[in-house]
Scaffold this motif. Structure first.
Motif, PDB file in Angstrom:
ATOM      1  N   VAL A 150       0.836  -1.196   0.000  1.00 20.22           N
ATOM      2  CA  VAL A 150       0.000   0.000   0.000  1.00 20.22           C
ATOM      3  C   VAL A 150       0.877   1.254   0.000  1.00 20.22           C
ATOM      4  O   VAL A 150       1.804   1.372   0.808  1.00 20.22           O
ATOM      5  N   LEU A 151       0.563   2.187  -0.908  1.00 27.55           N
ATOM      6  CA  LEU A 151       1.222   3.494  -0.958  1.00 27.55           C
ATOM      7  C   LEU A 151       0.215   4.572  -0.579  1.00 27.55           C
ATOM      8  O   LEU A 151      -0.902   4.588  -1.094  1.00 27.55           O
ATOM      9  N   CYS A 152       0.631   5.503   0.278  1.00 26.01           N
ATOM     10  CA  CYS A 152      -0.230   6.602   0.708  1.00 26.01           C
ATOM     11  C   CYS A 152       0.464   7.927   0.423  1.00 26.01           C
ATOM     12  O   CYS A 152       1.523   8.206   0.996  1.00 26.01           O
ATOM     13  N   GLU A 153      -0.123   8.734  -0.446  1.00 24.60           N
ATOM     14  CA  GLU A 153       0.415  10.060  -0.738  1.00 24.60           C
ATOM     15  C   GLU A 153      -0.302  11.080   0.140  1.00 24.60           C
ATOM     16  O   GLU A 153      -1.528  11.177   0.120  1.00 24.60           O
ATOM     17  N   ILE A 154       0.492  11.848   0.901  1.00 22.22           N
ATOM     18  CA  ILE A 154      -0.027  12.714   1.954  1.00 22.22           C
ATOM     19  C   ILE A 154       0.378  14.164   1.712  1.00 22.22           C
ATOM     20  O   ILE A 154       1.487  14.435   1.240  1.00 22.22           O
ATOM     21  N   LEU A 155      -0.519  15.094   2.053  1.00 23.20           N
ATOM     22  CA  LEU A 155      -0.174  16.508   2.190  1.00 23.20           C
ATOM     23  C   LEU A 155      -0.583  16.920   3.599  1.00 23.20           C
ATOM     24  O   LEU A 155      -1.769  16.907   3.931  1.00 23.20           O
ATOM     25  N   THR A 156       0.393  17.262   4.436  1.00 22.51           N
ATOM     26  CA  THR A 156       0.089  17.533   5.838  1.00 22.51           C
ATOM     27  C   THR A 156       0.861  18.737   6.355  1.00 22.51           C
ATOM     28  O   THR A 156       1.969  19.026   5.885  1.00 22.51           O
ATOM     29  N   GLU A 157       0.273  19.430   7.340  1.00 19.89           N
ATOM     30  CA  GLU A 157       0.974  20.510   8.021  1.00 19.89           C
ATOM     31  C   GLU A 157       1.531  20.037   9.365  1.00 19.89           C
ATOM     32  O   GLU A 157       2.169  20.792  10.084  1.00 19.89           O
ATOM     33  N   ASN A 158       1.307  18.750   9.689  1.00 16.45           N
ATOM     34  CA  ASN A 158       1.798  18.184  10.946  1.00 16.45           C
ATOM     35  C   ASN A 158       2.163  16.721  10.714  1.00 16.45           C
ATOM     36  O   ASN A 158       1.347  15.821  10.889  1.00 16.45           O
ATOM     37  N   ARG A 159       3.389  16.501  10.324  1.00 15.79           N
ATOM     38  CA  ARG A 159       3.831  15.159   9.915  1.00 15.79           C
ATOM     39  C   ARG A 159       3.706  14.134  11.048  1.00 15.79           C
ATOM     40  O   ARG A 159       3.298  12.991  10.814  1.00 15.79           O
ATOM     41  N   GLY A 173       5.119   0.565   7.070  1.00 16.81           N
ATOM     42  CA  GLY A 173       6.497   0.124   6.887  1.00 16.81           C
ATOM     43  C   GLY A 173       7.482   1.271   6.813  1.00 16.81           C
ATOM     44  O   GLY A 173       7.136   2.436   6.989  1.00 16.81           O
ATOM     45  N   SER A 174       8.727   0.934   6.537  1.00 17.23           N
ATOM     46  CA  SER A 174       9.786   1.931   6.424  1.00 17.23           C
ATOM     47  C   SER A 174       9.838   2.489   5.004  1.00 17.23           C
ATOM     48  O   SER A 174       9.284   1.910   4.066  1.00 17.23           O
ATOM     49  N   THR A 175      10.508   3.620   4.852  1.00 13.98           N
ATOM     50  CA  THR A 175      10.633   4.261   3.545  1.00 13.98           C
ATOM     51  C   THR A 175      11.299   3.317   2.542  1.00 13.98           C
ATOM     52  O   THR A 175      12.355   2.746   2.820  1.00 13.98           O
ATOM     53  N   GLY A 176      10.661   3.142   1.402  1.00 10.42           N
ATOM     54  CA  GLY A 176      11.225   2.309   0.349  1.00 10.42           C
ATOM     55  C   GLY A 176      10.805   0.850   0.392  1.00 10.42           C
ATOM     56  O   GLY A 176      11.177   0.074  -0.494  1.00 10.42           O
ATOM     57  N   CYS A 177       9.996   0.467   1.390  1.00  2.00           N
ATOM     58  CA  CYS A 177       9.678  -0.959   1.543  1.00  2.00           C
ATOM     59  C   CYS A 177       8.790  -1.489   0.421  1.00  2.00           C
ATOM     60  O   CYS A 177       8.879  -2.662   0.059  1.00  2.00           O
ATOM     61  N   VAL A 178       7.931  -0.647  -0.163  1.00  3.66           N
ATOM     62  CA  VAL A 178       7.061  -1.125  -1.246  1.00  3.66           C
ATOM     63  C   VAL A 178       7.057  -0.213  -2.473  1.00  3.66           C
ATOM     64  O   VAL A 178       6.551  -0.595  -3.523  1.00  3.66           O
ATOM     65  N   ALA A 179       7.611   0.991  -2.361  1.00  2.00           N
ATOM     66  CA  ALA A 179       7.548   1.948  -3.479  1.00  2.00           C
ATOM     67  C   ALA A 179       8.171   1.387  -4.752  1.00  2.00           C
ATOM     68  O   ALA A 179       7.742   1.711  -5.867  1.00  2.00           O
ATOM     69  N   TRP A 180       9.167   0.514  -4.612  1.00  2.00           N
ATOM     70  CA  TRP A 180       9.851  -0.055  -5.774  1.00  2.00           C
ATOM     71  C   TRP A 180       8.928  -0.959  -6.614  1.00  2.00           C
ATOM     72  O   TRP A 180       9.227  -1.257  -7.768  1.00  2.00           O
ATOM     73  N   MET A 181       7.783  -1.348  -6.044  1.00  2.00           N
ATOM     74  CA  MET A 181       6.840  -2.199  -6.765  1.00  2.00           C
ATOM     75  C   MET A 181       5.911  -1.403  -7.685  1.00  2.00           C
ATOM     76  O   MET A 181       5.113  -1.990  -8.415  1.00  2.00           O
ATOM     77  N   PHE A 182       6.001  -0.077  -7.650  1.00  2.00           N
ATOM     78  CA  PHE A 182       5.073   0.767  -8.395  1.00  2.00           C
ATOM     79  C   PHE A 182       5.811   1.688  -9.367  1.00  2.00           C
ATOM     80  O   PHE A 182       6.945   2.090  -9.113  1.00  2.00           O
ATOM     81  N   GLU A 183       5.124   2.032 -10.452  1.00  2.00           N
ATOM     82  CA  GLU A 183       5.652   2.968 -11.441  1.00  2.00           C
ATOM     83  C   GLU A 183       4.647   4.088 -11.657  1.00  2.00           C
ATOM     84  O   GLU A 183       3.447   3.843 -11.771  1.00  2.00           O
ATOM     85  N   ARG A 184       5.134   5.319 -11.700  1.00  4.10           N
ATOM     86  CA  ARG A 184       4.255   6.469 -11.876  1.00  4.10           C
ATOM     87  C   ARG A 184       3.784   6.568 -13.325  1.00  4.10           C
ATOM     88  O   ARG A 184       4.596   6.588 -14.254  1.00  4.10           O
ATOM     89  N   LYS A 185       2.459   6.612 -13.520  1.00  6.12           N
ATOM     90  CA  LYS A 185       1.885   6.667 -14.868  1.00  6.12           C
ATOM     91  C   LYS A 185       0.600   7.489 -14.869  1.00  6.12           C
ATOM     92  O   LYS A 185       0.010   7.744 -13.820  1.00  6.12           O
ATOM     93  N   GLY A 186       0.184   7.892 -16.053  1.00  7.15           N
ATOM     94  CA  GLY A 186      -1.146   8.441 -16.229  1.00  7.15           C
ATOM     95  C   GLY A 186      -2.122   7.291 -16.336  1.00  7.15           C
ATOM     96  O   GLY A 186      -1.836   6.274 -16.991  1.00  7.15           O
ATOM     97  N   LEU A 187      -3.289   7.411 -15.680  1.00  4.70           N
ATOM     98  CA  LEU A 187      -4.261   6.327 -15.647  1.00  4.70           C
ATOM     99  C   LEU A 187      -5.657   6.861 -15.939  1.00  4.70           C
ATOM    100  O   LEU A 187      -6.093   7.849 -15.341  1.00  4.70           O
ATOM    101  N   SER A 213       0.260   5.668  -9.134  1.00  5.91           N
ATOM    102  CA  SER A 213       1.354   4.719  -8.966  1.00  5.91           C
ATOM    103  C   SER A 213       0.811   3.339  -9.331  1.00  5.91           C
ATOM    104  O   SER A 213       0.010   2.766  -8.595  1.00  5.91           O
ATOM    105  N   VAL A 214       1.228   2.825 -10.476  1.00  4.47           N
ATOM    106  CA  VAL A 214       0.695   1.573 -11.006  1.00  4.47           C
ATOM    107  C   VAL A 214       1.616   0.423 -10.601  1.00  4.47           C
ATOM    108  O   VAL A 214       2.824   0.475 -10.853  1.00  4.47           O
ATOM    109  N   THR A 262      -2.944   3.760  -3.032  1.00  5.46           N
ATOM    110  CA  THR A 262      -2.745   2.780  -4.106  1.00  5.46           C
ATOM    111  C   THR A 262      -2.319   1.459  -3.493  1.00  5.46           C
ATOM    112  O   THR A 262      -1.539   1.445  -2.541  1.00  5.46           O
ATOM    113  N   ALA A 263      -2.825   0.350  -4.031  1.00 10.07           N
ATOM    114  CA  ALA A 263      -2.454  -0.970  -3.528  1.00 10.07           C
ATOM    115  C   ALA A 263      -2.353  -1.962  -4.683  1.00 10.07           C
ATOM    116  O   ALA A 263      -2.998  -1.795  -5.713  1.00 10.07           O
TER     117      ALA A 263
END
Length: 251
Positions: free
Chosen positions: A97-106, A125-139, A201-202, A234-235
């Motif tokens: 699972v990837l979560c894209e966040i916009l926050t004023e209080n991390r 999870g930690s940074t980078g644990c699943v992001a490598w499984m996804f590619e940024r695309k237009g959908l 993120s596909v 995204t999942a």
């Protein structure tokens, strides 16, 4: 249901955004503010702002709200400073699972997101644990009803899309990020309806879920979507056609 965009398509079917339209407008405003902060108020020169505004318009966000968000992003009337954060984790059945966040209080947001994962049988999870499984695309998700696949294929590929795939009762059109605006304009010009039109993120591969796993994953994703600072979720899961209706009916 085949394809890589299950949650985007399911969320559209379930009306997740429509149920929380006020909250949705707040999230869209944040995206516009941040885009204007980074690249200025001209959507012609600022592609991120153009994308954010197009997404807001597609959600029927009022013009005044959009203009007010652009002005805030350019420093008029003050306003919050939002930070862009990517959280990564695992849901039930090992779904990434990837979560894209916009926050004023991390710190606050991290605690809330971690709790949502834990309550629904997953873990942050930690940074980078699943992001490598996804590619940024237009959908783009195009309803299959009354849509000729060959015509859609021709329109999309001529505009620069990479692929068109059948995905249950919809067609999934993907393209490079750089081609998103051109493909979007081509579909609009050809009057091709879209349930989803976004930069996403596909996943490169998917986890097949049964009814039980599907219900658990959908509950996690809905809870994450409901978090105030969440922009996109995204999942990498796949629910076969024969059990999708049962999952949706009870999710």
């Amino acid at each position: 249901m085949a394809g890589h965009s299950h949650w985007a398509n399911i969320a559209a079917k379930k009306g997740v955004a429509d149920k929380k339209r006020g909250k949705l407008f707040g999230k869209l405003s944040r995206a516009i503010i941040v885009a204007a902060q980074h690249g200025g108020s001209d959507p012609v020169m600022n592609l991120a702002l153009r994308y954010a505004i197009d997404k807001a318009r597609k959600a029927s966000m009022p013009k005044d709200n959009i203009e007010r968000a652009v002005k805030k992003g350019c420093g008029e009337g003050g306003g919050e400073q939002f930070e862009e954060v990517l959280y990564e984790g695992y849901g039930p059945a090992g779904v990434a699972v990837l979560c894209e966040i916009l926050t004023e209080n991390r710190n606050r947001t991290a605690g809330e997101v971690r709790k949502i994962f834990e309550v629904h049988g997953g873990n942050l999870g930690s940074t980078g644990c699943v992001a490598w499984m996804f590619e940024r695309k237009g959908l783009f998700m195009v309803p299959a009803e009354n849509m000729d696949e060959e015509r859609l294929f021709e329109i999309a590929l001529e505009a620069g899309a990479d692929d068109v795939q059948a995905a249950g009762d919809a067609f999934e059109v993907t393209c490079a990020v750089e081609a998103f605006q051109e493909v979007s304009a081509a579909l609009e010009t050809a009057k091709v309806p879209t349930d989803v039109a976004e930069l996403a993120s596909v996943p490169s591969n998917t986890v097949d879920l049964d009814v039980k796993g599907g219900r658990k994953v959908l509950k996690l994703l809905e809870a994450l979507e409901d978090q105030d600072d969440m922009q996109t979720v995204t999942a990498n899961f796949n629910i076969p056609d024969e059990i999708m209706e049962e999952v949706l009916a009870d999710s």
